[in-house]
Design a protein around this motif. Structure first.
Motif, mmCIF file in Angstrom:
data_model
loop_
_atom_site.group_PDB
_atom_site.id
_atom_site.type_symbol
_atom_site.label_atom_id
_atom_site.label_comp_id
_atom_site.label_asym_id
_atom_site.label_seq_id
_atom_site.Cartn_x
_atom_site.Cartn_y
_atom_site.Cartn_z
ATOM 1 N N ILE A 48 0.841 -1.206 0.000
ATOM 2 C CA ILE A 48 0.000 0.000 0.000
ATOM 3 C C ILE A 48 0.871 1.250 0.000
ATOM 4 C CG2 ILE A 48 -1.627 1.357 1.389
ATOM 5 C CD1 ILE A 48 -2.859 -1.361 2.262
ATOM 6 N N LEU A 49 1.914 1.274 0.827
ATOM 7 C CA LEU A 49 2.807 2.434 0.861
ATOM 8 C C LEU A 49 3.526 2.630 -0.462
ATOM 9 C CD1 LEU A 49 2.167 2.566 3.868
ATOM 10 C CD2 LEU A 49 4.620 2.880 4.307
ATOM 11 N N HIS A 50 3.973 1.538 -1.084
ATOM 12 C CA HIS A 50 4.639 1.663 -2.382
ATOM 13 C C HIS A 50 3.675 2.226 -3.434
ATOM 14 C CE1 HIS A 50 7.913 -1.146 -0.960
ATOM 15 N NE2 HIS A 50 8.587 -0.203 -1.572
ATOM 16 N N TYR A 51 2.436 1.751 -3.432
ATOM 17 C CA TYR A 51 1.459 2.272 -4.387
ATOM 18 C C TYR A 51 1.193 3.755 -4.140
ATOM 19 C CZ TYR A 51 -3.154 3.642 -6.029
ATOM 20 O OH TYR A 51 -4.202 4.341 -6.576
ATOM 21 N N LEU A 52 0.950 4.125 -2.893
ATOM 22 C CA LEU A 52 0.643 5.521 -2.589
ATOM 23 C C LEU A 52 1.812 6.437 -2.916
ATOM 24 C CD1 LEU A 52 -1.294 5.113 0.786
ATOM 25 C CD2 LEU A 52 -2.242 5.567 -1.485
ATOM 26 N N ASP A 53 3.022 5.898 -2.836
ATOM 27 C CA ASP A 53 4.185 6.721 -3.154
ATOM 28 C C ASP A 53 4.209 7.134 -4.618
ATOM 29 O OD1 ASP A 53 6.240 7.693 -1.366
ATOM 30 O OD2 ASP A 53 7.702 6.790 -2.710
ATOM 31 N N THR A 54 3.593 6.323 -5.485
ATOM 32 C CA THR A 54 3.526 6.688 -6.904
ATOM 33 C C THR A 54 2.578 7.858 -7.136
ATOM 34 O OG1 THR A 54 1.690 5.170 -7.461
ATOM 35 C CG2 THR A 54 3.934 4.275 -7.527
ATOM 36 N N LEU A 55 1.719 8.148 -6.168
ATOM 37 C CA LEU A 55 0.760 9.251 -6.295
ATOM 38 C C LEU A 55 1.253 10.532 -5.628
ATOM 39 C CD1 LEU A 55 -2.523 7.295 -5.338
ATOM 40 C CD2 LEU A 55 -1.452 7.510 -7.601
ATOM 41 N N ALA A 56 2.324 10.430 -4.857
ATOM 42 C CA ALA A 56 2.754 11.544 -4.020
ATOM 43 C C ALA A 56 3.669 12.502 -4.770
ATOM 44 C CB ALA A 56 3.482 11.011 -2.791
ATOM 45 N N PRO A 57 3.538 13.805 -4.511
ATOM 46 C CA PRO A 57 4.536 14.749 -5.020
ATOM 47 C C PRO A 57 5.879 14.472 -4.347
ATOM 48 C CG PRO A 57 3.038 15.835 -3.498
ATOM 49 C CD PRO A 57 2.488 14.472 -3.718
ATOM 50 N N THR A 58 6.935 14.949 -4.935
ATOM 51 C CA THR A 58 8.291 14.622 -4.471
ATOM 52 C C THR A 58 8.477 14.868 -2.984
ATOM 53 O OG1 THR A 58 9.175 15.144 -6.662
ATOM 54 C CG2 THR A 58 10.733 15.095 -4.835
ATOM 55 N N SER A 59 7.995 15.972 -2.477
ATOM 56 C CA SER A 59 8.233 16.328 -1.076
ATOM 57 C C SER A 59 7.482 15.429 -0.093
ATOM 58 C CB SER A 59 7.858 17.784 -0.825
ATOM 59 O OG SER A 59 6.483 17.992 -1.093
ATOM 60 N N TYR A 60 6.531 14.641 -0.580
ATOM 61 C CA TYR A 60 5.738 13.779 0.294
ATOM 62 C C TYR A 60 6.033 12.297 0.081
ATOM 63 C CZ TYR A 60 2.740 17.183 2.582
ATOM 64 O OH TYR A 60 2.270 18.185 3.386
ATOM 65 N N ARG A 61 7.023 11.990 -0.730
ATOM 66 C CA ARG A 61 7.331 10.584 -0.980
ATOM 67 C C ARG A 61 7.982 9.954 0.237
ATOM 68 N NH1 ARG A 61 9.038 11.350 -7.297
ATOM 69 N NH2 ARG A 61 6.888 11.515 -8.033
ATOM 70 N N LEU A 62 7.645 8.692 0.474
ATOM 71 C CA LEU A 62 8.147 7.967 1.631
ATOM 72 C C LEU A 62 9.385 7.136 1.309
ATOM 73 C CD1 LEU A 62 4.723 6.780 3.083
ATOM 74 C CD2 LEU A 62 6.228 8.536 4.044
ATOM 75 N N TYR A 63 9.730 7.039 0.025
ATOM 76 C CA TYR A 63 10.906 6.287 -0.405
ATOM 77 C C TYR A 63 11.821 7.235 -1.180
ATOM 78 C CZ TYR A 63 7.954 2.375 0.880
ATOM 79 O OH TYR A 63 7.126 1.515 1.580
ATOM 80 N N PRO A 64 13.059 7.444 -0.720
ATOM 81 C CA PRO A 64 13.960 8.401 -1.370
ATOM 82 C C PRO A 64 14.274 8.009 -2.810
ATOM 83 C CG PRO A 64 14.802 7.740 0.790
ATOM 84 C CD PRO A 64 13.654 6.827 0.476
#
Length: 267
Positions: free
Chosen positions: A73-89
């Motif tokens: 779920i976190l990996h999927y949501l990271d694809t939707l996040a703007p750069t400043s809100y990504r959880l994976y560098p």
């Protein structure tokens, strides 16, 4: 009308008490993604997760697909996040560090916290009703007295909940707190990896939250005075550690941080 339909299509199947479900809940709310949470009593959840291809919870159902564990779920949501809100560098080395810590916390810390708490709490029908029945469909709450004894027996066997495994789990929790203590104290860092909040921070915070009971924790928990003395003692011990203070700070400063309207439109 399309946006409204899309909002309704995002569903999160949970146990109200699950710290793994808090991982998904936090990530969704951080991105300001509307969703409908559907909590169930353990055992009943299979009626809803198995048809989706999942087994346990959380399960996230979206128009883009179904995601059947908190890390997916976190990996999927990271694809939707703007750069400043990504959880994976973006940096590969930092990303590996984040993912390695997340995997360690998922497979050791979260499992140990669950087992150790259940060792004490499964003895109490009253406390488990409070933890398992919050927000569930009425029929599940009504049937709880009937299903709880067999589900409790299944949980004890499935998770191998014994005095020995409970002691081992508490030792693992303490060792991981020491590991995080050392990471934080090594160079006075504010986060576990790099200079930004990441999946490693979110995962550590969520998976120990049932023990530390941060006020901002959105999972179902109990008041400290309701816990057995053994849990209350460990609660105080861990809260007073650098890692415990770190978790409380993350919940206080990061848990309610959300994308603004301008950031949503900009993304």
């Amino acid at each position: 009308m399309q946006a409204k339909s899309k909002e309704k299509s995002t569903r999160l199947i949970t146990f109200a008490v699950s710290h793994y479900c808090e991982k998904a809940r936090w990530a969704l709310e951080r991105l300001n993604i509307p969703f409908i949470e559907e909590p169930h009593v353990p055992g009943f959840h299979w009626l809803f997760t198995l048809p989706t291809g999942g087994k346990s919870v959380p399960v996230l159902l979206t128009e883009a697909g179904t995601f059947t564990n908190s890390t997916d779920i976190l990996h999927y949501l990271d694809t939707l996040a703007p750069t400043s809100y990504r959880l994976y560098p973006a940096d590969p080395k930092l990303r590996r560090e984040v993912e390695n810590l997340e995997h360690l916390f998922d497979t050791v810390l979260g499992v140990s916290v669950r087992l150790w708490l259940y060792f004490y709490l499964l003895n109490s029908h009253k406390l488990m009703r409070k933890l398992w029945c919050d927000g569930v469909p009425p029929i599940e709450s009504i049937l709880f007295p009937i299903v709880f004894p067999p589900v409790r027996s299944f949980a004890r066997k499935y998770y191998n909940i014994t005095p020995h495994s409970a002691d081992r789990s508490l030792n693992r929790i303490r060792r991981l707190f020491e590991k995080v203590n050392k990471l934080l104290e090594s160079d006075g860092r504010s986060y576990l990896v790099g200079n930004c909040f990441s999946a490693a921070d979110l995962t550590f915070a969520c998976l120990v939250a049932p023990l530390l009971i941060p006020p901002e924790y959105a999972g179902k928990t109990l008041d400290l005075h309701e816990f057995p003395d053994e849990i209350a003692l460990v609660h105080h011990e861990l809260r007073e550690s650098p890692a415990g203070a770190f978790v409380l700070r993350l919940f206080r400063e990061e848990r309610r941080t959300q994308l603004s309207l301008m950031e949503i439109l900009g993304s």
